[in-house]
Design a protein around this motif. Structure first.
Motif, PDB file in Angstrom:
ATOM      1  N   ALA B  19       0.840  -1.191   0.000  1.00  0.00           N
ATOM      2  CA  ALA B  19       0.000   0.000   0.000  1.00  0.00           C
ATOM      3  C   ALA B  19       0.882   1.251   0.000  1.00  0.00           C
ATOM      4  CB  ALA B  19      -0.896  -0.014   1.237  1.00  0.00           C
ATOM      5  N   PRO B  20       0.327   2.378  -0.439  1.00  0.00           N
ATOM      6  CA  PRO B  20       1.086   3.625  -0.355  1.00  0.00           C
ATOM      7  C   PRO B  20       1.524   3.864   1.099  1.00  0.00           C
ATOM      8  CG  PRO B  20      -0.947   3.945  -1.584  1.00  0.00           C
ATOM      9  CD  PRO B  20      -1.016   2.574  -1.009  1.00  0.00           C
ATOM     10  N   HIS B  21       2.698   4.428   1.277  1.00  0.00           N
ATOM     11  CA  HIS B  21       3.243   4.744   2.607  1.00  0.00           C
ATOM     12  C   HIS B  21       3.759   3.511   3.338  1.00  0.00           C
ATOM     13  CE1 HIS B  21       1.288   8.439   1.673  1.00  0.00           C
ATOM     14  NE2 HIS B  21       0.083   7.945   1.843  1.00  0.00           N
ATOM     15  N   VAL B  22       3.722   2.352   2.702  1.00  0.00           N
ATOM     16  CA  VAL B  22       4.288   1.148   3.318  1.00  0.00           C
ATOM     17  C   VAL B  22       5.569   0.786   2.579  1.00  0.00           C
ATOM     18  CG1 VAL B  22       3.951  -1.308   3.781  1.00  0.00           C
ATOM     19  CG2 VAL B  22       2.050   0.291   4.073  1.00  0.00           C
ATOM     20  N   LYS B  23       6.642   0.580   3.331  1.00  0.00           N
ATOM     21  CA  LYS B  23       7.936   0.254   2.730  1.00  0.00           C
ATOM     22  C   LYS B  23       8.399  -1.116   3.203  1.00  0.00           C
ATOM     23  CE  LYS B  23       8.147   4.455   1.098  1.00  0.00           C
ATOM     24  NZ  LYS B  23       7.596   4.631  -0.254  1.00  0.00           N
ATOM     25  N   PHE B  24       8.873  -1.916   2.251  1.00  0.00           N
ATOM     26  CA  PHE B  24       9.469  -3.219   2.574  1.00  0.00           C
ATOM     27  C   PHE B  24      10.932  -3.116   2.190  1.00  0.00           C
ATOM     28  CE2 PHE B  24      10.260  -7.694   0.911  1.00  0.00           C
ATOM     29  CZ  PHE B  24      10.478  -8.226   2.170  1.00  0.00           C
ATOM     30  N   ARG B  25      11.799  -3.174   3.190  1.00  0.00           N
ATOM     31  CA  ARG B  25      13.210  -2.991   2.846  1.00  0.00           C
ATOM     32  C   ARG B  25      14.110  -3.725   3.824  1.00  0.00           C
ATOM     33  NH1 ARG B  25      15.770   0.731   5.963  1.00  0.00           N
ATOM     34  NH2 ARG B  25      14.560   2.221   7.169  1.00  0.00           N
ATOM     35  N   HIS B  26      15.366  -3.872   3.397  1.00  0.00           N
ATOM     36  CA  HIS B  26      16.348  -4.520   4.256  1.00  0.00           C
ATOM     37  C   HIS B  26      16.951  -3.471   5.172  1.00  0.00           C
ATOM     38  CE1 HIS B  26      19.999  -6.777   5.422  1.00  0.00           C
ATOM     39  NE2 HIS B  26      19.155  -7.772   5.376  1.00  0.00           N
ATOM     40  N   ASP B  27      16.795  -3.686   6.466  1.00  0.00           N
ATOM     41  CA  ASP B  27      17.309  -2.752   7.466  1.00  0.00           C
ATOM     42  C   ASP B  27      18.742  -3.152   7.802  1.00  0.00           C
ATOM     43  OD1 ASP B  27      18.015  -1.631  10.003  1.00  0.00           O
ATOM     44  OD2 ASP B  27      15.909  -1.113  10.290  1.00  0.00           O
ATOM     45  N   GLU B  28      19.695  -2.330   7.369  1.00  0.00           N
ATOM     46  CA  GLU B  28      21.108  -2.685   7.564  1.00  0.00           C
ATOM     47  C   GLU B  28      21.469  -2.727   9.045  1.00  0.00           C
ATOM     48  OE1 GLU B  28      22.723  -3.759   5.125  1.00  0.00           O
ATOM     49  OE2 GLU B  28      21.339  -3.124   3.554  1.00  0.00           O
ATOM     50  N   THR B  29      20.852  -1.855   9.835  1.00  0.00           N
ATOM     51  CA  THR B  29      21.166  -1.810  11.262  1.00  0.00           C
ATOM     52  C   THR B  29      20.751  -3.097  11.958  1.00  0.00           C
ATOM     53  OG1 THR B  29      20.770   0.568  11.210  1.00  0.00           O
ATOM     54  CG2 THR B  29      20.850  -0.483  13.382  1.00  0.00           C
ATOM     55  N   ARG B  30      19.536  -3.538  11.645  1.00  0.00           N
ATOM     56  CA  ARG B  30      19.039  -4.762  12.281  1.00  0.00           C
ATOM     57  C   ARG B  30      19.518  -6.006  11.549  1.00  0.00           C
ATOM     58  NH1 ARG B  30      14.721  -1.204  12.475  1.00  0.00           N
ATOM     59  NH2 ARG B  30      13.870  -0.774  14.516  1.00  0.00           N
ATOM     60  N   GLY B  31      19.983  -5.828  10.308  1.00  0.00           N
ATOM     61  CA  GLY B  31      20.418  -6.982   9.531  1.00  0.00           C
ATOM     62  C   GLY B  31      19.276  -7.894   9.154  1.00  0.00           C
ATOM     63  N   ARG B  32      18.098  -7.301   8.921  1.00  0.00           N
ATOM     64  CA  ARG B  32      16.941  -8.125   8.574  1.00  0.00           C
ATOM     65  C   ARG B  32      15.953  -7.305   7.758  1.00  0.00           C
ATOM     66  NH1 ARG B  32      13.519 -10.108  13.290  1.00  0.00           N
ATOM     67  NH2 ARG B  32      12.162 -10.525  11.529  1.00  0.00           N
ATOM     68  N   TRP B  33      15.033  -8.009   7.110  1.00  0.00           N
ATOM     69  CA  TRP B  33      13.987  -7.343   6.348  1.00  0.00           C
ATOM     70  C   TRP B  33      12.904  -6.845   7.293  1.00  0.00           C
ATOM     71  CZ3 TRP B  33      13.894  -6.339   1.119  1.00  0.00           C
ATOM     72  CH2 TRP B  33      14.921  -6.920   0.367  1.00  0.00           C
TER      73      TRP B  33
END
Lengths: 12, 98
Positions: B19-33
């Motif tokens: 949906a708009p305003h929803v992002k699915f990404r790899h979080d480098e800090t947490r090391g996870r999606w």
């Protein structure tokens, strides 16, 4: 690969 | 007063996207999606990530299940049931949309 039921933890 | 919006039911022919305003990404800090949604952080496990990486608005749910059934050792109907339930839950939460 082995299949397991997907889980999503929701938290802000 | 407006009626409640009609619930979208996910089936094999559904084509979903974030949906708009929803992002699915790899979080480098947490090391996870992670899934970033308004006021919510969703932490998908490895299997949920495999599913979400196939959600791009072009593949149907059947197409997603076909892809997973080729790579995972489980009956297709088991994968289809788990995938459909997870995607329906995310549609109900307005994280995914047709």
């Amino acid at each position: 690969m082995k299949w397991t039921t997907p889980r999503i933890v929701e938290i802000v | 007063m407006n009626a409640a919006p009609e619930r979208v039911i996910v089936d094999g022919t559904s084509r979903l996207r974030f949906a708009p305003h929803v992002k699915f990404r790899h979080d480098e800090t947490r090391g996870r999606w992670v899934v970033l949604a308004p006021e919510r952080l969703l932490l998908p496990d490895d299997l949920a990530v495999e599913i979400l990486r196939l959600v791009d608005g072009s593949l149907s749910v059947n197409g997603i299940v076909d892809d997973l059934a080729r790579r995972f050792e489980a009956p297709r109907e088991v994968i289809a049931a788990d995938v459909t339930q997870m995607l329906q839950d995310l549609v109900d939460k307005a994280v995914l949309a047709p």
